[in-house]
Motif scaffolding. Structure first.
Motif, PDB file in Angstrom:
ATOM      1  N   HIS A   1       0.834  -1.204   0.000  1.00  9.65           N
ATOM      2  CA  HIS A   1       0.000   0.000   0.000  1.00  9.65           C
ATOM      3  C   HIS A   1       0.869   1.255   0.000  1.00  9.65           C
ATOM      4  N   GLY A   2       1.984   1.231   0.723  1.00 15.31           N
ATOM      5  CA  GLY A   2       2.855   2.398   0.731  1.00 15.31           C
ATOM      6  C   GLY A   2       3.433   2.690  -0.645  1.00 15.31           C
ATOM      7  N   ILE A   3       3.825   1.643  -1.367  1.00 11.66           N
ATOM      8  CA  ILE A   3       4.370   1.837  -2.714  1.00 11.66           C
ATOM      9  C   ILE A   3       3.290   2.361  -3.649  1.00 11.66           C
ATOM     10  N   VAL A   4       2.101   1.792  -3.578  1.00 14.20           N
ATOM     11  CA  VAL A   4       1.006   2.249  -4.435  1.00 14.20           C
ATOM     12  C   VAL A   4       0.663   3.701  -4.124  1.00 14.20           C
ATOM     13  N   ARG A   5       0.603   4.054  -2.848  1.00 14.98           N
ATOM     14  CA  ARG A   5       0.258   5.427  -2.478  1.00 14.98           C
ATOM     15  C   ARG A   5       1.299   6.423  -2.993  1.00 14.98           C
ATOM     16  N   ARG A   6       2.575   6.104  -2.835  1.00 14.21           N
ATOM     17  CA  ARG A   6       3.616   7.022  -3.322  1.00 14.21           C
ATOM     18  C   ARG A   6       3.580   7.145  -4.844  1.00 14.21           C
ATOM     19  N   ALA A   7       3.355   6.040  -5.533  1.00 16.86           N
ATOM     20  CA  ALA A   7       3.283   6.095  -6.993  1.00 16.86           C
ATOM     21  C   ALA A   7       2.113   6.961  -7.444  1.00 16.86           C
ATOM     22  N   VAL A   8       0.970   6.814  -6.806  1.00 14.58           N
ATOM     23  CA  VAL A   8      -0.198   7.627  -7.169  1.00 14.58           C
ATOM     24  C   VAL A   8       0.055   9.094  -6.852  1.00 14.58           C
ATOM     25  N   GLN A   9       0.678   9.391  -5.744  1.00 17.55           N
ATOM     26  CA  GLN A   9       0.958  10.776  -5.389  1.00 17.55           C
ATOM     27  C   GLN A   9       1.923  11.424  -6.365  1.00 17.55           C
ATOM     28  N   ILE A  10       2.941  10.677  -6.800  1.00 19.43           N
ATOM     29  CA  ILE A  10       3.870  11.231  -7.787  1.00 19.43           C
ATOM     30  C   ILE A  10       3.157  11.493  -9.112  1.00 19.43           C
ATOM     31  N   GLY A  11       2.338  10.533  -9.540  1.00 17.98           N
ATOM     32  CA  GLY A  11       1.604  10.743 -10.777  1.00 17.98           C
ATOM     33  C   GLY A  11       0.641  11.910 -10.683  1.00 17.98           C
TER      34      GLY A  11
ATOM     35  N   LEU B   1      -0.909  17.606 -11.904  1.00 21.17           N
ATOM     36  CA  LEU B   1      -1.300  18.942 -11.444  1.00 21.17           C
ATOM     37  C   LEU B   1      -0.297  19.999 -11.889  1.00 21.17           C
ATOM     38  N   ILE B   2       0.977  19.684 -11.791  1.00 22.04           N
ATOM     39  CA  ILE B   2       1.992  20.654 -12.218  1.00 22.04           C
ATOM     40  C   ILE B   2       1.942  20.855 -13.724  1.00 22.04           C
TER      41      ILE B   2
ATOM     42  N   ILE C   1       6.635  17.451 -21.025  1.00 20.00           N
ATOM     43  CA  ILE C   1       7.875  17.048 -20.379  1.00 20.00           C
ATOM     44  C   ILE C   1       7.633  16.706 -18.907  1.00 20.00           C
ATOM     45  N   THR C   2       6.789  17.487 -18.245  1.00 21.25           N
ATOM     46  CA  THR C   2       6.504  17.242 -16.820  1.00 21.25           C
ATOM     47  C   THR C   2       5.833  15.886 -16.622  1.00 21.25           C
ATOM     48  N   VAL C   3       4.845  15.586 -17.467  1.00 22.82           N
ATOM     49  CA  VAL C   3       4.162  14.293 -17.361  1.00 22.82           C
ATOM     50  C   VAL C   3       5.139  13.152 -17.653  1.00 22.82           C
ATOM     51  N   ALA C   4       6.009  13.321 -18.648  1.00 30.38           N
ATOM     52  CA  ALA C   4       6.990  12.290 -18.958  1.00 30.38           C
ATOM     53  C   ALA C   4       7.923  12.057 -17.781  1.00 30.38           C
ATOM     54  N   LEU C   5       8.366  13.153 -17.135  1.00 29.19           N
ATOM     55  CA  LEU C   5       9.244  13.001 -15.976  1.00 29.19           C
ATOM     56  C   LEU C   5       8.508  12.345 -14.800  1.00 29.19           C
ATOM     57  N   ALA C   6       7.236  12.693 -14.607  1.00 31.36           N
ATOM     58  CA  ALA C   6       6.471  12.097 -13.510  1.00 31.36           C
ATOM     59  C   ALA C   6       6.255  10.600 -13.753  1.00 31.36           C
ATOM     60  N   GLY C   7       5.908  10.243 -14.991  1.00 32.21           N
ATOM     61  CA  GLY C   7       5.737   8.823 -15.299  1.00 32.21           C
ATOM     62  C   GLY C   7       7.033   8.047 -15.147  1.00 32.21           C
ATOM     63  N   THR C   8       8.143   8.654 -15.539  1.00 28.57           N
ATOM     64  CA  THR C   8       9.443   8.013 -15.365  1.00 28.57           C
ATOM     65  C   THR C   8       9.771   7.836 -13.883  1.00 28.57           C
TER      66      THR C   8
END
Length: 745
Positions: free
Chosen positions: A261-271, A276-277, A293-300
């Protein structure tokens, strides 16, 4: 494929000309002059031939020649088309990859140029910010007000439902279905703050639209990003329940649930943060390149997070998967060991490939292709929950705590996992845009794919049916306390019948599966069935003895005349322990070691020495002056000794007793009979021990066994001399006494 009339005519003419040319080249003239060389012969075109010449040319070809040549030409064209299709596919893949690489290169160059010249975007930025009625400060204040309204509404909803959450997280019992109901209810309650946030945000934004200015267009980005990410985190929290182990439906430990759950939560928060940015760039006039570029960096960053988490949890992934797959312990199968060992590496490879796929599509088209990468990952995380659901359904279907119910639970649990795995493969392929069922059974499906699908389904169903047969005809048995005799008898009957039924069902299953597989492969099984019927009739007439043996054996088994391990007697010479039973004969193991095979059709009567109890009678030849009452008392005392004996006592059902004088022999000996009732096959050991013990007791009390004697009366005066008895040897007397003691009377 049918050829057109002109194409077929031209094809036949060309082939005919080739045949005629080859024939002419192989022949010689009657005068021995060879034909002119090929280069000297004029070339003839198909178009130069008149209809009469074409008819004359075709008349020289037989139907067999035309069919053979046409078949070869059609095969050649089919091979050329298949090769062209493969080449086209490979060429198409290469062209698609080259086009994608070219597009991405051009877009990256444009984005780099746009980022390097952001100063040129001052005018669009000023125009965008100028839409705010109260300036930048008012815009920020309005945006802060919208955010605070949503947060306040969510906080009020959470406060209003806190008691419900506390009650739902404290289960009343440890039942699975109670945990499922509470998990679903708790998830709905925890979505109430999300719904309140969404409602407050959407309601508040139009009220301050003038102050928001360009941020009015950003509100929906903000609302969608926060709502979706928040809802997904709620879904993950309820699926893995790190905060409520009592209602966790996933078969995971507390540490594993918190980690996942911690990994899933952090991944969702980064995405969500990247989303939003990125949404601010077009809203404020910076254009789309910074957003892309921002979305590409977030997905990476999300992909890197998942890959690093997989590397750090390599061993824990194996342990967690093993605990889920083995289900309450047990020895893992070879396939399970392979899956457990390869799972971390396969997961890491999948994450890398999914990231490359998503990033390439995003950089090329600017579209989120997340159904395949993210959907498959969510499906993998859902498999333990669905597996636990199937296990609970199976346990509810077979509630009895018996070995038989346990075997059926194992069979249906394996079937559920097999169906779950197949469904997961089909769903994952569908998420990636590939319909496996349509490829196998659709209108344009290849014949080999259709046949392979039918073969796979047939084999899986056959495997399931065979597992059910093995579970139903399991030979292991456990006797309950106080039921040893009944369990032994039932187990012996099972040992006799189970192998026959199992082999018969296996034969039927193999024949049916073979017929289905042949039919799926395109073989017409109608002639096979007809031939099998004719052969069956012929074999039936020629194998009447075999049929008699089979039917006789079936009725013997139905009558329960004998079982494997029982000692039976067919006549004075045929006796022994039943060692094996086949479909037409039985095998007896003689006590001297020989194995005797008897067809069932030759059996007339069967004496079974292993059923329920045995009454054994022993005859003793005593001296004429023997006191029968004294003998009866001694026999009774010996009977008590044997009943109290630790080894021989359990073998008795009724103790040893004397039946008194059975008869008076011709030479004036008293024949006294004793008997006892014992368990089957124990009489052979007991009679030996009883005879030795009685002989000792009789000798101690002056009672002797009568010797056989012959009186010879001479022709003289019988009163002058007493008759001289002729006695047998001591060995002969003892042997005769032993035979008398061992007789059944």
């Amino acid at each position: 494929m049918l050829l057109g009339r002109k194409a077929c005519l031209g094809f036949c003419v060309a082939l005919g000309m080739a045949v005629l040319a080859a024939t002419a080249a192989a022949q010689v003239s009657p005068g021995g002059v060879h034909p002119a060389p090929a280069e000297a012969q004029p070339s003839v075109s198909v178009t130069d031939l008149s209809p009469e010449a074409v008819d004359a040319l075709l008349s020289r070809l037989t139907d067999a020649d035309v069919r053979a040549l046409l078949r070869e030409e059609l095969r050649r064209r089919a091979d050329e088309q298949a090769a062209a299709a493969r080449s086209a596919t490979q060429t198409g893949v290469r062209e698609r990859l080259a086009e994608m690489a070219s597009t991405i290169e051009a877009r990256l160059a444009d984005w780099a140029h746009a980022l390097a010249n952001l100063s040129d975007r001052r005018e669009p930025i000023h125009q965008s910010l100028g839409r705010a009625e109260h300036g930048i400060g008012g815009m920020l204040a309005a945006m802060l007000g919208v955010a605070l309204a949503g947060i306040a509404a969510a906080g009020l909803a959470g406060h209003a439902t806190r008691n419900w959450r506390a009650w739902l997280m404290a289960p009343q019992n440890a039942g699975y279905w109670d945990a499922v109901v509470r998990t679903v209810a708790l998830g709905l309650v925890e979505l109430a703050p999300v719904a309140a946030f969404d409602f407050a945000t959407v309601t508040m934004a139009p009220m301050v639209a003038g102050a928001l200015g360009p941020m009015v267009d950003y509100v929906w980005i903000y609302e969608v990003g926060v709502t979706n990410s928040w809802g997904f985190i709620v879904l993950s929290r309820r699926a893995f329940a790190p905060d409520a182990p009592g209602i966790r439906i996933a078969p995971l430990s507390d540490a594993a649930a918190r980690r996942i759950h911690g990994i899933v939560r952090r991944a969702v928060q980064i995405g969500a943060a990247g989303w939003l940015i990125a949404g601010l760039s077009p809203t404020l006039g910076l254009g789309f390149p910074p957003a892309l570029i921002t979305v590409a960096l977030a997905g990476t960053a999300v992909a890197a997070l998942l890959i690093v988490a997989t590397l750090r949890s390599y061993g824990r992934i194996r342990a967690t998967l093993a605990s889920v797959m083995l289900d309450r312990g047990g020895e893992p199968s070879a396939l399970a060991r392979i899956v457990i060992a390869a799972a971390p590496g396969m997961l890491m490879a999948y994450l890398v490939l999914a990231w490359v796929y998503w990033l390439a599509n995003w950089l090329e088209s600017g579209q989120q292709h997340l159904y395949g990468p993210a959907g498959t990952l969510i499906l993998l995380l859902s498999l333990p929950i669905l597996d636990a659901l199937g296990g609970e359904l199976v346990r509810n279907a077979f509630r009895a705590d018996t070995p038989s119910a346990g075997r059926f639970r194992a069979v249906f649990r394996g079937a559920w996992r097999m169906l779950l795995g197949i469904a997961a493969v089909f769903v994952a392929a569908r998420l990636w845009g590939l319909d496996l069922y349509a490829l196998a059974k659709g209108d344009g499906a290849q014949a080999w794919a259709d046949a392979l699908f039918d073969v796979a389904v047939t084999l899986l169903l056959a495997r399931f049916v065979w597992k059910l047969i093995l579970a139903a005809l399991h030979r292991e048995r456990v006797a309950a306390a106080g039921e040893e005799d009944d369990a032994e008898a039932a187990g012996s009957r099972l040992d006799t019948l189970v192998p026959l039924f199992r082999n018969l069902l296996l034969t039927v299953l193999v024949v049916v599966v073979a017929m289905i597989l042949l039919s799926s492969a395109g073989v017409n099984i109608g002639p096979l069935l007809a031939s099998a019927g004719i052969v069956g009739i012929a074999v039936g007439f020629g194998a009447q003895t075999l049929v008699r043996d089979i039917f006789a054996g079936a009725f013997f088994l139905i009558d329960d005349a004998f079982r494997v391990g029982e000692y039976i007697e067919l006549d004075e010479k045929l006796r022994g322990e039943v060692e094996a039973i086949s479909i037409r004969s039985l095998q007896l193991r003689h006590h001297r070691g020989a194995v005797i095979t008897i067809p069932f059709g030759e059996l007339r009567s069967v004496v079974n020495h292993n059923r329920d109890w045995v009454i054994y009678k022993m005859n003793f030849r005593m001296e004429p002056d023997t006191d029968p009452v004294k003998v009866k008392k001694l026999v009774k005392e010996v009977g008590k000794e044997f009943v109290a004996h630790p080894e021989h006592g359990p073998k008795f059902i009724e103790p040893l007793k004397s039946q008194g004088v059975y008869m008076i022999d011709d030479d004036s000996a008293l024949v006294i009979r004793v008997k006892f009732k014992c368990r089957p096959r124990a009489q052979f050991v007991l009679r030996r021990e009883i005879y030795h013990r009685l002989r000792e007791v009789f000798a101690e009390h002056g009672i002797h066994l009568a010797r056989r004697k012959v009186e010879v009366v001479s022709g003289g005066d019988a009163s002058s001399a007493p008759p001289a008895p002729i006695l047998g040897s001591a060995a002969a007397v003892d042997g005769d006494a032993a035979r008398g003691a061992g007789g059944d009377g």
